[in-house]
Motif scaffolding. Sequence first.
Motif, PDB file in Angstrom:
ATOM      1  N   VAL A 319       0.820  -1.206   0.000  1.00 54.54           N
ATOM      2  CA  VAL A 319       0.000   0.000   0.000  1.00 54.54           C
ATOM      3  C   VAL A 319       0.856   1.260   0.000  1.00 54.54           C
ATOM      4  N   TRP A 320       2.091   1.150   0.544  1.00 54.83           N
ATOM      5  CA  TRP A 320       2.963   2.319   0.618  1.00 54.83           C
ATOM      6  C   TRP A 320       3.754   2.534  -0.673  1.00 54.83           C
ATOM      7  N   THR A 321       3.565   1.651  -1.652  1.00 57.20           N
ATOM      8  CA  THR A 321       4.077   1.922  -2.992  1.00 57.20           C
ATOM      9  C   THR A 321       3.027   2.661  -3.815  1.00 57.20           C
ATOM     10  N   ARG A 322       1.830   2.774  -3.271  1.00 54.78           N
ATOM     11  CA  ARG A 322       0.727   3.454  -3.967  1.00 54.78           C
ATOM     12  C   ARG A 322       0.399   4.797  -3.327  1.00 54.78           C
ATOM     13  N   THR A 323       0.633   4.918  -2.032  1.00 55.84           N
ATOM     14  CA  THR A 323       0.254   6.119  -1.284  1.00 55.84           C
ATOM     15  C   THR A 323       1.495   6.895  -0.873  1.00 55.84           C
ATOM     16  N   ASN A 324       1.630   8.116  -1.395  1.00 53.77           N
ATOM     17  CA  ASN A 324       2.797   8.952  -1.040  1.00 53.77           C
ATOM     18  C   ASN A 324       4.091   8.158  -1.116  1.00 53.77           C
ATOM     19  N   SER A 325       4.262   7.425  -2.208  1.00 52.87           N
ATOM     20  CA  SER A 325       5.382   6.487  -2.328  1.00 52.87           C
ATOM     21  C   SER A 325       6.740   7.178  -2.337  1.00 52.87           C
ATOM     22  N   ASP A 326       6.779   8.472  -2.640  1.00 55.18           N
ATOM     23  CA  ASP A 326       8.058   9.181  -2.684  1.00 55.18           C
ATOM     24  C   ASP A 326       8.298  10.036  -1.438  1.00 55.18           C
ATOM     25  N   ARG A 327       7.486   9.819  -0.415  1.00 55.73           N
ATOM     26  CA  ARG A 327       7.686  10.522   0.852  1.00 55.73           C
ATOM     27  C   ARG A 327       8.617   9.726   1.753  1.00 55.73           C
ATOM     28  N   GLY A 328       9.452  10.417   2.490  1.00 49.83           N
ATOM     29  CA  GLY A 328      10.420   9.761   3.342  1.00 49.83           C
ATOM     30  C   GLY A 328       9.792   8.815   4.344  1.00 49.83           C
ATOM     31  N   ASP A 329       8.651   9.195   4.947  1.00 46.44           N
ATOM     32  CA  ASP A 329       8.031   8.323   5.943  1.00 46.44           C
ATOM     33  C   ASP A 329       7.478   7.054   5.317  1.00 46.44           C
ATOM     34  N   SER A 330       6.977   7.143   4.082  1.00 49.21           N
ATOM     35  CA  SER A 330       6.491   5.939   3.386  1.00 49.21           C
ATOM     36  C   SER A 330       7.653   5.011   3.030  1.00 49.21           C
ATOM     37  N   ILE A 331       8.750   5.589   2.550  1.00 50.01           N
ATOM     38  CA  ILE A 331       9.926   4.791   2.204  1.00 50.01           C
ATOM     39  C   ILE A 331      10.477   4.109   3.455  1.00 50.01           C
ATOM     40  N   HIS A 332      10.517   4.850   4.543  1.00 48.73           N
ATOM     41  CA  HIS A 332      10.978   4.289   5.812  1.00 48.73           C
ATOM     42  C   HIS A 332      10.121   3.099   6.216  1.00 48.73           C
ATOM     43  N   ARG A 333       8.816   3.266   6.180  1.00 48.27           N
ATOM     44  CA  ARG A 333       7.910   2.190   6.595  1.00 48.27           C
ATOM     45  C   ARG A 333       8.110   0.955   5.721  1.00 48.27           C
ATOM     46  N   ARG A 334       8.214   1.160   4.419  1.00 48.60           N
ATOM     47  CA  ARG A 334       8.438   0.028   3.512  1.00 48.60           C
ATOM     48  C   ARG A 334       9.767  -0.651   3.798  1.00 48.60           C
ATOM     49  N   HIS A 335      10.809   0.163   3.992  1.00 51.81           N
ATOM     50  CA  HIS A 335      12.146  -0.411   4.073  1.00 51.81           C
ATOM     51  C   HIS A 335      12.333  -1.272   5.320  1.00 51.81           C
ATOM     52  N   ILE A 336      11.801  -0.846   6.435  1.00 50.37           N
ATOM     53  CA  ILE A 336      11.949  -1.641   7.653  1.00 50.37           C
ATOM     54  C   ILE A 336      11.281  -3.004   7.471  1.00 50.37           C
ATOM     55  N   PHE A 337      10.091  -3.024   6.875  1.00 51.57           N
ATOM     56  CA  PHE A 337       9.410  -4.300   6.631  1.00 51.57           C
ATOM     57  C   PHE A 337      10.192  -5.135   5.622  1.00 51.57           C
ATOM     58  N   TYR A 338      10.629  -4.486   4.547  1.00 54.33           N
ATOM     59  CA  TYR A 338      11.369  -5.189   3.492  1.00 54.33           C
ATOM     60  C   TYR A 338      12.658  -5.803   4.040  1.00 54.33           C
ATOM     61  N   ALA A 339      13.428  -5.030   4.781  1.00 58.24           N
ATOM     62  CA  ALA A 339      14.705  -5.521   5.297  1.00 58.24           C
ATOM     63  C   ALA A 339      14.502  -6.698   6.236  1.00 58.24           C
ATOM     64  N   GLU A 340      13.477  -6.631   7.066  1.00 58.57           N
ATOM     65  CA  GLU A 340      13.204  -7.726   7.994  1.00 58.57           C
ATOM     66  C   GLU A 340      12.802  -8.993   7.248  1.00 58.57           C
ATOM     67  N   GLN A 341      11.956  -8.849   6.222  1.00 59.78           N
ATOM     68  CA  GLN A 341      11.545 -10.012   5.437  1.00 59.78           C
ATOM     69  C   GLN A 341      12.717 -10.597   4.665  1.00 59.78           C
ATOM     70  N   MET A 342      13.533  -9.742   4.068  1.00 62.98           N
ATOM     71  CA  MET A 342      14.680 -10.234   3.307  1.00 62.98           C
ATOM     72  C   MET A 342      15.693 -10.921   4.210  1.00 62.98           C
ATOM     73  N   LEU A 343      15.890 -10.399   5.409  1.00 67.93           N
ATOM     74  CA  LEU A 343      16.801 -11.027   6.363  1.00 67.93           C
ATOM     75  C   LEU A 343      16.335 -12.440   6.682  1.00 67.93           C
ATOM     76  N   SER A 344      15.026 -12.612   6.860  1.00 64.74           N
ATOM     77  CA  SER A 344      14.477 -13.932   7.143  1.00 64.74           C
ATOM     78  C   SER A 344      14.588 -14.864   5.939  1.00 64.74           C
ATOM     79  N   LEU A 345      14.329 -14.329   4.741  1.00 62.57           N
ATOM     80  CA  LEU A 345      14.342 -15.160   3.524  1.00 62.57           C
ATOM     81  C   LEU A 345      15.749 -15.557   3.109  1.00 62.57           C
TER      82      LEU A 345
END
Length: 431
Positions: A319-345
């Motif tokens: 959803v954060w790639t669709r809503t204010n995707s170029d805002r720093g807070d949206s990128i931050h929210r995505r990245h923390i989730f992404y990094a955690e998932q990638m670390l697990s995978l």
Amino acid sequence: MMAPNPEYQRGEVWTQDQQKKLIDSVMRGYQLPIIYLHDIKRVIAGRTQERYDIIDGQQRINTLRLFVEGAFSLYQIDDKQARFPNFLQELPCPWGGKSFEGLTEELKSQLLETKLPVAFIEPDVDHEVRDLFVRLQSGFPLNAQERRDSYPGQFTEFILRLGGKPEIPRYPGHDFFQRVLKMKPGQDRGKTRQLAAQIAVLYFERHNRGHDYFTDINSRAIDDYYYTHLDFDGTTPECHRLRSILDKLDALLGDGKRKLAAHNAIHLVLLLDTLLDDYTRSWEQNLAFAQDEFSAALARGAAASKEGKPDNTWLNYGVWTRTNSDRGDSIHRRHIFYAEQMLSLMGSVTLKDPNRSYGPLERELIYWRDKKRCNVCDAEVIWEDAEIHHIREHAKGGRTELSNGVLVHGHCHPKGISATKFEETSMGYSP
């Protein structure tokens, strides 16, 4: 007499920022674009009347008039809203913060005596003037990135070399954008270079301000970065590092088996920036698998969302790639989730130095998971003072994993007897 002709005007009114910057440019002796005037002569009752219709340049003329009339004052050289580049802030600016009346007589004369480039058009047929206006305004107007490509400074050069402009042989662009993202810099009117600029701005700002900083990368923010970094040095170690990250991503993911989106590219660069120095290369063999698995999960999340059943991946990333995707807070929210998932995978992410406790990736994830609050004193922790404490001590078999780590201040970090007390009472940990 000079007058605007509504037939030639587009109804656009400059912002005061644009007006102040124009006057500042004049005071610095910068050459302004040509003003086009239609020279109209009429003979009435044996007398010749002459007027000039403004074909192009009305906003520039109005701005000069408004400033002389006292409508606004100029920026101070250190005004944050002006966003003047560093080198410009070091130059004299005696007109800074002043209205026209506040200028010295010498500066007033300098402004009033400035020669503007003017072209006088004297066609016999009015349609020729309309044709000129169409020619001046026609064609594909430059988009934001195409305008940036003409900016001075090494940052422009750096992005041209990364994103590519194949019609110019020295700017073929980095293979990552073309092989992994399947972008076509020769055909997309700057889209590839814009993504390269967004990645670069995020990357450099995190290096300058700390890994807890996620800047906006919308059009205004990118414009500001180009302008305020006219003194950018493209030969620094950070620049070489960014290129090496793209080299690594191209080597690991550029086998033609996938096509990644722009948001994937952003988070992959930030992830590798964290992994490169402190971890063994064990993660490299699993990066492609992990990215493919994450992409598949995101696709499933998008499908579930359409059915009204959004899952965890969609809510925390998609959803954060669709809503204010170029805002720093949206990128931050995505990245923390992404990094955690990638670390697990990826499964095998091992520190080079086994004596070190938590690596930079785990440190960053725990920092945000614990909402920047110290688990001892509950006060906010700034990034530079962040440490991670093993709930169950490493010496007693406690694992260096996310679930066994908590955020603390450096001065609050429990050790020895206090660490045992922290383990037993503060966290309620049971092995």
